[in-house]
Write a protein that holds these residues in place. Structure first.
Motif, PDB file in Angstrom:
ATOM      1  N   ALA A 122     116.064 -58.384  20.003  1.00 18.20           N
ATOM      2  CA  ALA A 122     116.051 -56.948  19.711  1.00 18.20           C
ATOM      3  C   ALA A 122     115.465 -56.649  18.338  1.00 18.20           C
ATOM      4  CB  ALA A 122     117.471 -56.389  19.815  1.00 18.20           C
ATOM      5  N   ALA A 123     115.781 -57.511  17.355  1.00 25.32           N
ATOM      6  CA  ALA A 123     115.255 -57.284  16.001  1.00 25.32           C
ATOM      7  C   ALA A 123     113.740 -57.383  15.975  1.00 25.32           C
ATOM      8  CB  ALA A 123     115.874 -58.293  15.036  1.00 25.32           C
ATOM      9  N   ILE A 125     111.735 -56.723  18.574  1.00 31.21           N
ATOM     10  CA  ILE A 125     111.206 -55.536  19.248  1.00 31.21           C
ATOM     11  C   ILE A 125     111.234 -54.327  18.311  1.00 31.21           C
ATOM     12  CG2 ILE A 125     111.630 -53.900  21.132  1.00 31.21           C
ATOM     13  CD1 ILE A 125     112.629 -56.250  22.798  1.00 31.21           C
ATOM     14  N   LYS A 126     112.256 -54.274  17.468  1.00 32.90           N
ATOM     15  CA  LYS A 126     112.337 -53.177  16.505  1.00 32.90           C
ATOM     16  C   LYS A 126     111.173 -53.242  15.524  1.00 32.90           C
ATOM     17  CE  LYS A 126     115.542 -50.900  13.315  1.00 32.90           C
ATOM     18  NZ  LYS A 126     116.910 -50.919  12.717  1.00 32.90           N
ATOM     19  N   ARG A 127     110.817 -54.468  15.103  1.00 29.48           N
ATOM     20  CA  ARG A 127     109.686 -54.630  14.178  1.00 29.48           C
ATOM     21  C   ARG A 127     108.353 -54.398  14.879  1.00 29.48           C
ATOM     22  NH1 ARG A 127     112.421 -59.413  13.073  1.00 29.48           N
ATOM     23  NH2 ARG A 127     110.703 -60.630  13.966  1.00 29.48           N
ATOM     24  N   ARG A 128     108.315 -54.787  16.160  1.00 24.96           N
ATOM     25  CA  ARG A 128     107.063 -54.700  16.915  1.00 24.96           C
ATOM     26  C   ARG A 128     107.338 -54.019  18.249  1.00 24.96           C
ATOM     27  NH1 ARG A 128     104.592 -60.542  17.363  1.00 24.96           N
ATOM     28  NH2 ARG A 128     102.982 -59.299  18.417  1.00 24.96           N
ATOM     29  N   PRO A 129     107.367 -52.700  18.274  1.00 24.42           N
ATOM     30  CA  PRO A 129     107.730 -51.946  19.474  1.00 24.42           C
ATOM     31  C   PRO A 129     106.868 -52.273  20.694  1.00 24.42           C
ATOM     32  CG  PRO A 129     107.685 -50.509  17.556  1.00 24.42           C
ATOM     33  CD  PRO A 129     107.113 -51.821  17.120  1.00 24.42           C
ATOM     34  N   ALA A 132     108.326 -54.295  23.606  1.00 27.21           N
ATOM     35  CA  ALA A 132     109.424 -53.772  24.419  1.00 27.21           C
ATOM     36  C   ALA A 132     109.213 -54.052  25.908  1.00 27.21           C
ATOM     37  CB  ALA A 132     109.590 -52.274  24.183  1.00 27.21           C
ATOM     38  N   ARG A 135     111.169 -56.955  27.210  1.00 25.57           N
ATOM     39  CA  ARG A 135     112.613 -56.949  26.966  1.00 25.57           C
ATOM     40  C   ARG A 135     113.356 -57.757  28.026  1.00 25.57           C
ATOM     41  NH1 ARG A 135     114.912 -53.157  23.789  1.00 25.57           N
ATOM     42  NH2 ARG A 135     113.158 -51.734  24.167  1.00 25.57           N
TER      43      ARG A 135
END
Length: 205
Positions: A122-123, A125-129, A132, A135
């Motif tokens: 998740a971290a 994906i937050k940095r690199r949307p 997603a 996922r």
């Protein structure tokens, strides 16, 4: 009158043949980085001349008190050692975590997977949307960031989130570019995978 040249030529040929498999007093170069088919996937050849020779897989002299079968990762030198008997180790070039993602410690290999799926945390994906879409996991394949094999590192019975894994990005070996995992050339992780047992001790320093 032709005996001497023939003897010299024969000696040179013998020396060349021996150089490919052993070198007394020095490292033994064992790696083959040719294209190979593995589980239906065709791993591309690694351009050996573009990977510094010290990062090619090779047997080296290595003194340690750790038992054979232990994996020791030297993040500073960008080497991974698989400890062998008689003061030897198989040494692999690696890519390591970039600044801010380094880690050290001792873990155990809890799982081994051939052509694993990759699920970005998740971290990440937050940095690199844009990640997603993976996922739910990225299917195995030549572009999968975990490459041909992955060894999953646990500590105290819990997943550390770190892996020893292959990579299609051969140019990253010898560099600090990952998000903390230790990456090897795909041909090297296949070799390491076949040597390492479940439960093996892994020391990252």
């Amino acid at each position: 009158m032709h005996i001497k040249p023939l003897l010299v030529a024969s000696a040179m040929m013998a020396a060349t043949a021996l150089a490919g498999c052993s070198s007394i007093g020095g490292p033994t170069y064992t790696a083959s980085y040719a294209s190979v088919t593995d589980a239906g996937y065709r791993l591309p050849a690694i351009p050996r001349t573009k990977v510094p020779s010290q990062f090619h897989r090779q047997v080296v002299s290595y003194e340690t008190r750790e038992a054979p079968g232990t994996v020791i990762v030297d993040t500073g030198a960008k080497f991974l050692y698989f400890v062998m008997p008689d003061g030897k180790a198989m040494r692999y070039g690696i890519g390591v975590g970039k600044q801010g993602f380094e880690w050290q410690g001792t873990a155990r290999v809890a799982m081994k997977r051939e052509w694993p799926m990759w699920t970005p945390p998740a971290a990440m994906i937050k940095r690199r949307p844009e990640l997603a879409e993976y996922r739910g996991g990225m299917q195995p394949g030549l572009q999968n960031p975990l490459g041909a094999r992955a060894l999953y590192l646990f500590r105290g019975g819990h997943d550390t989130g770190y892996r020893l894994h292959g990579t299609p990005e051969w140019w990253s070996i010898g560099k600090a570019m990952s998000s903390g995992c230790i990456r090897l050339l795909n041909q090297d992780i296949v070799d390491l995978y076949n040597r390492v047992d479940i439960g093996a001790k892994v020391i990252v320093k």
